[in-house]
Design an enzyme around this catalytic site. Structure first.
Site, PDB file in Angstrom:
ATOM      1  N   GLN A 206      48.430  12.327 -59.534  1.00 17.99           N
ATOM      2  CA  GLN A 206      48.396  12.403 -58.082  1.00 17.99           C
ATOM      3  C   GLN A 206      46.973  12.535 -57.556  1.00 17.99           C
ATOM      4  O   GLN A 206      46.764  12.478 -56.347  1.00 17.99           O
ATOM      5  CB  GLN A 206      49.213  13.600 -57.586  1.00 17.99           C
ATOM      6  N   PHE A 237      55.957  15.306 -57.516  1.00 19.15           N
ATOM      7  CA  PHE A 237      56.389  16.576 -56.910  1.00 19.15           C
ATOM      8  C   PHE A 237      55.351  17.683 -57.033  1.00 19.15           C
ATOM      9  O   PHE A 237      55.684  18.862 -56.946  1.00 19.15           O
ATOM     10  CB  PHE A 237      57.711  17.042 -57.527  1.00 19.15           C
ATOM     11  N   GLU A 241      49.422  16.812 -59.958  1.00 16.40           N
ATOM     12  CA  GLU A 241      48.234  16.992 -59.139  1.00 16.40           C
ATOM     13  C   GLU A 241      47.062  17.492 -59.973  1.00 16.40           C
ATOM     14  O   GLU A 241      45.959  16.975 -59.884  1.00 16.40           O
ATOM     15  CB  GLU A 241      48.516  17.957 -57.988  1.00 16.40           C
ATOM     16  N   ARG A 319      48.922  29.766 -49.412  1.00 14.23           N
ATOM     17  CA  ARG A 319      49.911  29.109 -48.545  1.00 14.23           C
ATOM     18  C   ARG A 319      51.187  29.943 -48.451  1.00 14.23           C
ATOM     19  O   ARG A 319      51.848  29.948 -47.411  1.00 14.23           O
ATOM     20  CB  ARG A 319      50.220  27.702 -49.055  1.00 14.23           C
ATOM     21  N   ARG A 351      56.242  20.735 -54.800  1.00 18.32           N
ATOM     22  CA  ARG A 351      56.619  20.392 -53.434  1.00 18.32           C
ATOM     23  C   ARG A 351      56.803  21.626 -52.544  1.00 18.32           C
ATOM     24  O   ARG A 351      57.706  22.422 -52.746  1.00 18.32           O
ATOM     25  CB  ARG A 351      57.912  19.591 -53.482  1.00 18.32           C
ATOM     26  N   PHE A 353      54.281  23.874 -52.249  1.00 17.34           N
ATOM     27  CA  PHE A 353      52.993  24.474 -52.601  1.00 17.34           C
ATOM     28  C   PHE A 353      52.856  25.921 -52.128  1.00 17.34           C
ATOM     29  O   PHE A 353      51.914  26.290 -51.454  1.00 17.34           O
ATOM     30  CB  PHE A 353      51.864  23.626 -52.002  1.00 17.34           C
ATOM     31  N   ALA A 519      50.234  18.089 -50.364  1.00 20.35           N
ATOM     32  CA  ALA A 519      50.233  18.817 -49.088  1.00 20.35           C
ATOM     33  C   ALA A 519      50.870  18.007 -47.966  1.00 20.35           C
ATOM     34  O   ALA A 519      50.571  18.225 -46.796  1.00 20.35           O
ATOM     35  CB  ALA A 519      48.819  19.238 -48.699  1.00 20.35           C
ATOM     36  N   GLU A 728      57.164  17.526 -47.813  1.00 18.04           N
ATOM     37  CA  GLU A 728      57.498  18.885 -48.233  1.00 18.04           C
ATOM     38  C   GLU A 728      58.432  19.652 -47.294  1.00 18.04           C
ATOM     39  O   GLU A 728      59.336  20.355 -47.763  1.00 18.04           O
ATOM     40  CB  GLU A 728      56.205  19.684 -48.431  1.00 18.04           C
TER      41      GLU A 728
END
Length: 812
Positions: A206, A237, A241, A319, A351, A353, A519, A728
């Protein structure tokens, strides 16, 4: 309306078209990274040497036995690394470790002529380990004070004054599990070195630019020596990343050392045991309500299970803290965050995060406390919605908070909620061994990367002499439809039919320094960049068309592949003729586009600022039915209204909403991660390491009725063609499933029963919640602070008597 969000007449954005690779997917013609192996000569296959120990120091590593295995070409170890022996951006993830940090940690890699030769060679490698104590459960790490990374605190108002003024105070704990990504395509990479010593890596990633950086520093080279390409992913998902980088580095290192292409592809068990999951969390909380059921104070500590290294745990935790408010105004709040260091594979992005984890805490609190306050959970939630002029705990104004109530009411009306509540009440009264529940939950989810620098994107658009268009952008396609939306954005901006536009695979030598496709920002960022590049080309063509038609270029419009002047229809120039003319006039027919999200600022040291461009809103209503003998349940109906702004691609967005909801329901109710937590030799082993032991949602778990509606008249100012992100936010609509299960379980007890519900809320967990309701217990009765008047906090830190009298609603 801003220029970015304004749509021309007859745009391609907003059309309900299929995914751009749909036909390739269903016919099997779509190529993924590992499919390229069959098209590559002399490929070597890499196999990891995984150590069956949760924690220990390597005292000896003997690779000679592997080299004696027929077909084994080389064993890669730390001694082979010419650059930095680390696969993480925090430099805490040795590619070849000297200390084993989780059960199944790969300590070296064997290269073989065939996968079988590499496997047998890996089995022959001898590793001696000196075991060390290990922490497998997050509570073990908390008790041992095994933490890593930052310890942020989010606060607003006067927390003690808030509790002193509260009429009702409750406290409790919640511990909930993570989630396996279980993408269809496991981690894979294919690397080769060309005649100029350029390293080319095909990777299922990703974040190609970060993969490029990690490969470069492992090899001790510059970024321009490395090219990373991602054709497409069979799902990501968030699991691709950060974690693909090390696997790409292994492939690249092997290719450099052997001069042959090297393939890394994890089988399913390897992928499950070596890659991280969604972070599980442990939460301690205390909440105060006024006499009207409005939250006046929340004090909580969130502990994320980070696994053995930091990976993305710090921004995930940040987050989570920023989303603990969800859609609710909390005037006095203090939330402490910390990351437990456990001996598991390093947990990573998934997904949402961290947003789902933070929001789950407040939804669990409201679900538990509503019966104790004598309120319907729907009523309690609605009373606490954000109103105009209010800000989040970190200081960002909540734009368009009225949409929460608008969507809420649309679900109530469209879902016939009031009538169905009466039907459920009658059904439950008539069925002692079967109960139904119906719950509504909202979502307010911030869109943008918390790290402001990541909110930028580039694009490269080529217009060829025959009028065809080729797009390159920095986003990656993992099935979510990003490429489809980018084709629609380009066609709309240029004013041409969709069939003129084609999209090239994502690669770092076309668009540099890209951010991860994560994100939920892929369409916002890359769409802005593609639009910017296309606008540059269109403006040049408008000037050319103006000279051809004897008009000012600013008076030219290009629509449906035809350039004509404003207010005229007779004189016009076709697209192909216009492009050819521009070429012969030596007008540049390509452009590099750029986009940066404006208005963002964030200070992570004090958790203050405006980290998000906007908030995405949604509401879901879910009805479930429980069997009181077994805890088995079925989802009878789901009604969703979700805010995607002005959709770029409605079919894609509907698919994302449905898929995200089901994935969220899987996390909350089915997907039960298990490790061996005993003291034996297999301590720390991941036990649910196959589809046979890890339950994923299937057709049998789908709602019998599944109604999804996109919010109308929802243009988002300042976003590409008025759209909003959709990847998300819908996942968190699945809170309604768990809350419906809680209410159905509570219906087995008397009115006002509050039940604790484990998460994931499997049939077994639901059964025990039903038993609580029948016994009218909540792991002990929860007392209400209005029994004893609230008292000011003790200056020596002791709890007031009113709070000591309350039972902590402990999640077992």
């Amino acid at each position: 309306m801003s220029a970015l969000s304004e749509r021309p007449e007859r745009p391609s954005v907003g059309l309900a078209i299929p995914h751009e690779s749909a036909a390739l997917h269903v016919t099997g013609k779509a190529l993924y990274t590992d499919d390229l192996v069959a098209r590559t000569k002399d490929v070597l296959h890499a196999w990891p040497v995984q150590v069956p120990c949760a924690h220990g120091r390597i005292t000896a590593l003997r690779t000679d036995p592997a080299l004696a295995v027929p077909g084994v070409v080389r064993v890669l170890t730390a001694a082979d690394v010419p650059g930095v022996n680390d696969a993480g951006v925090k430099h805490d993830e040795p590619l070849f470790p000297s200390e084993v940090m989780f059960y199944g940690h790969a300590v070296c890699w064997v290269l073989g002529e065939t996968p079988e030769a590499a496997r047998l060679g890996a089995a022959a490698v001898e590793v001696d380990i000196e075991p060390s104590p290990s922490y497998v459960k997050v509570t073990e790490a908390i008790e041992a004070e095994s933490f890593q990374g930052a310890t942020p605190q989010l606060r607003r108002g006067d927390i003690e004054a808030g509790f002193a003024a509260a009429v009702h105070v409750f406290s409790g704990q919640l511990e909930f599990s993570g989630q396996e990504h279980f993408y269809l395509e496991t981690h894979c990479a294919l690397a080769h070195v060309d005649e100029s010593e350029q390293v080319f890596v095909q990777s299922s990633t990703q974040h190609p630019s970060e993969t490029q950086e990690i490969v470069a520093h492992v090899l001790g080279r510059h970024n321009h020596d490395i090219t990373v390409q991602c054709l497409r992913m069979g799902g990501g998902f968030g699991g691709k990343e950060m974690q693909p980088h090390g696997f790409a580095a292994i492939a690249a290192l092997g290719a450099v050392l052997t001069g042959r292409p090297v393939r890394v592809r994890l089988n399913r068990t390897q992928d499950l045991t070596m890659s991280g999951k969604r972070h599980g969390f442990h939460a301690d909380w205390r909440v105060g309500f006024d006499e009207g059921g409005r939250i006046v104070a929340l004090d909580a500590t969130l502990t994320a299970d980070g696994g053995w290294s930091l990976d993305l745990s710090e921004p995930v935790l940040s987050r989570a803290l920023c989303h603990i408010d969800n859609a609710y105004w909390i005037p006095n709040i203090r939330v402490n965050g910390r990351i437990a260091k456990t001996h598991k594979a390093s947990n990573t992005a998934f997904r949402g995060f961290g947003g789902p984890q933070g929001m789950l805490v407040i939804e669990d609190i409201l679900g538990r406390c509503a019966p104790l306050l004598g309120l319907d959970p729907m009523d309690l939630r609605e009373r606490n919605f954000y109103r105009a002029g209010q800000t989040t705990p970190y200081g960002q104004p909540v734009r368009h908070p009225e949409r929460i109530s608008t969507i809420w009411n649309e679900v109530i009306t469209g879902g016939d909620i009031v009538d169905r509540q009466r039907e459920i009440e009658a059904f439950n009264a008539a069925h002692p061994d079967t109960k139904r529940g119906l719950a509504l939950t909202p979502v307010k989810f911030g869109i943008s990367f918390n790290l402001t620098a990541f909110n930028q994107a580039g694009a490269l658009v080529h217009l060829y002499k025959d009028g065809s268009v080729l797009i390159n952008h920095g986003g990656t396609e993992m099935g979510q439809g990003l490429h489809t939306k980018m084709i629609q954005v380009a066609a709309t901006t240029l004013g041409i039919p969709l069939h003129h536009v084609r999209l090239a695979p994502t690669r770092t030598d076309k668009v540099p320094n890209t951010s991860a496709t994560a994100a939920s920002s892929g369409a916002d960022l890359n769409g802005g960049a593609v639009k910017n590049a296309c606008e540059q080309i269109r403006e040049r063509l408008q000037r050319v068309a103006g000279s051809m038609l004897g008009m000012n270029g600013s008076d030219i419009r290009i629509e449906d592949g035809v350039a004509r002047g404003l207010g005229t229809s007779e004189e016009q120039v076709g697209w192909e003729e216009l492009v050819r003319t521009a070429y012969f006039q030596r007008v540049p027919l390509w452009a590099a586009g750029f986009y940066r999200t404006e208005g963002l600022h964030w200070d992570s040291s004090v958790m203050r600022g405006s980290p998000f461009k906007y908030f995405a809103y949604g509401v879901a209503a879910t009805e479930v039915e429980i069997d009181g003998f077994t805890g088995a349940y079925r989802t009878r109906r789901v009604d969703i209204v979700h805010d995607v702004g002005d959709s770029l691609s409605p079919l894609v967005d509907l698919g994302q909403i449905e898929g995200a909801f089901v994935q969220g329901a899987g996390w909350l109710t089915l997907e039960d991660l298990r490790w061996d937590t005993g003291d034996g030799p297999r301590r720390g082993q991941f036990l649910t390491q196959a589809a046979s032991t890890y339950k994923l949602p299937s057709f049998s778990e789908m709602p019998e009725a599944f109604n999804v509606t996109l919010l109308r008249n929802a243009t988002e100012e300042g976003a590409v063609y008025g759209s909003k992100a959709v990847g998300e936010p819908p996942l968190m609509l699945a809170f309604s499933v768990r809350e419906a299960l809680r209410q159905a379980a509570a219906a087995f007890g008397p009115a006002g029963t509050s039940v604790d519900l484990d998460c994931p809320s499997t049939p077994e967990a639901v059964y025990w919640a039903v038993e609580q309701a029948r016994e009218h217990t909540s792991h002990g009765h929860v007392a209400d602070a209005n029994v004893v008047p609230p008292q000011p906090p003790d200056p020596h830190g002791r709890q007031p008597e009113s709070e000591r009298a309350q039972h902590a609603v402990t999640h077992a």
